[in-house]
Design an enzyme around this catalytic site. Structure first.
Site, mmCIF file in Angstrom:
data_model
loop_
_atom_site.group_PDB
_atom_site.id
_atom_site.type_symbol
_atom_site.label_atom_id
_atom_site.label_comp_id
_atom_site.label_asym_id
_atom_site.label_seq_id
_atom_site.Cartn_x
_atom_site.Cartn_y
_atom_site.Cartn_z
ATOM 1 N N CYS A 86 5.662 -21.436 -27.974
ATOM 2 C CA CYS A 86 6.427 -22.678 -27.787
ATOM 3 C C CYS A 86 6.977 -22.999 -29.285
ATOM 4 C CB CYS A 86 5.305 -23.367 -27.459
ATOM 5 S SG CYS A 86 6.065 -25.000 -26.366
ATOM 6 N N HIS A 181 2.050 -21.441 -23.219
ATOM 7 C CA HIS A 181 0.893 -21.522 -24.065
ATOM 8 C C HIS A 181 -0.502 -20.408 -23.502
ATOM 9 C CE1 HIS A 181 1.872 -24.539 -26.976
ATOM 10 N NE2 HIS A 181 2.569 -24.982 -25.801
ATOM 11 N N GLU A 183 -2.828 -19.351 -24.908
ATOM 12 C CA GLU A 183 -4.122 -19.558 -25.458
ATOM 13 C C GLU A 183 -4.703 -20.649 -24.761
ATOM 14 O OE1 GLU A 183 -0.945 -20.360 -26.521
ATOM 15 O OE2 GLU A 183 -1.074 -22.380 -27.197
HETATM 16 N N1 GLN Z 1 8.865 -29.365 -28.362
HETATM 17 C C1 GLN Z 1 8.138 -29.037 -29.557
HETATM 18 C C2 GLN Z 1 9.151 -28.529 -30.519
HETATM 19 O O1 GLN Z 1 10.046 -28.860 -30.534
HETATM 20 C C3 GLN Z 1 7.339 -27.642 -28.820
HETATM 21 C C4 GLN Z 1 6.207 -28.101 -27.978
HETATM 22 C C5 GLN Z 1 5.295 -27.387 -28.030
HETATM 23 O O2 GLN Z 1 4.760 -26.241 -29.048
HETATM 24 N N2 GLN Z 1 4.076 -27.294 -27.210
HETATM 25 O O3 GLN Z 1 8.722 -27.806 -31.491
#
Ligand code: GLN
Length: 202
Positions: A86, A181, A183
């Protein structure tokens, strides 16, 4: 899996912001020695790094403040295995779309990633992904204000896409990135893939 899980060298989780503990728990559960990494001296002791989910603009700012951004870029360029989830995927992308003013990534992955790509209505969602490289069962993927990989350059390859074709997992040499994610769902195959690379690079 190559080698026994215990034979892996020490790995790190970038611990500036985000869901650090969850990644440490998965890595330790797989038998790896895993430490939180904030400073260049800590980075120097690990053979691979996970960059967690969180907020990429904050991770970016803190990584520069802690003086770890440049050493980390150098390690990535030198081939250290890195897995970004992410916000971590955003940090690994060569190009970030919808970044905030002044936001930088570490780069390395030959992709363009759009932040918060699923909009307000679809802020968070879960779905099952068939990923042939990982075999059965399908990966239960949790997306939280997730990015999408909008273009994949010639050096990177697609590991997983949504049914509508949007790319949500990529890899390139020692780099691995997922929009979602693993994890938080007990899905360990991405971390295993990362640890396999750490072993192979050792
Ligand atoms: N929206 C977040 C960003 O721009 C990422 C979200 C996440 O890691 N769950 O960093």
């Amino acid at each position: 899996m190559a080698g026994s899980p215990g034979s892996v060298a020490q790995v790190g989780v970038l611990a500036l912001q985000g869901d650090v503990r969850e990644h440490l728990a998965v890595l330790r559960g797989l038998g790896a020695e895993a430490i939180p990494v904030r400073r260049p001296e800590e980075l120097a002791t690990v053979s691979g790094l996970v960059i967690p989910g969180g907020e990429s603009s904050v991770i970016d700012k803190l990584s520069r403040l802690f003086g770890i951004a440049e050493p980390l870029r150098a390690r990535i360029a030198a081939g250290m295995p890195v897995y970004g989830t992410c916000a971590g995927l955003i940090m690994l992308a060569d190009t970030v779309l919808d970044s905030i003013t002044g936001q930088q990534s570490l780069g390395g992955l030959d992709v363009a990633v759009r932040r918060n790509a699923f909009g307000n209505q679809n802020d968070s969602f879960e779905t099952d992904l068939d990923i042939p490289e990982l075999g059965e069962p399908a990966v239960h993927a949790v997306f939280i204000r997730a990015p999408v990989v909008e273009s994949v350059g010639p050096r990177a390859s697609v590991l997983a896409s949504l049914p509508d074709g949007r790319v949500v997992a990529v890899e390139q040499d020692n780099l691995l990135g997922t929009s979602f994610h693993p994890e938080v769902t007990g899905e360990h195959r991405f971390h295993e893939r990362f640890l396999d690379r750490v072993r192979a690079a050792a």
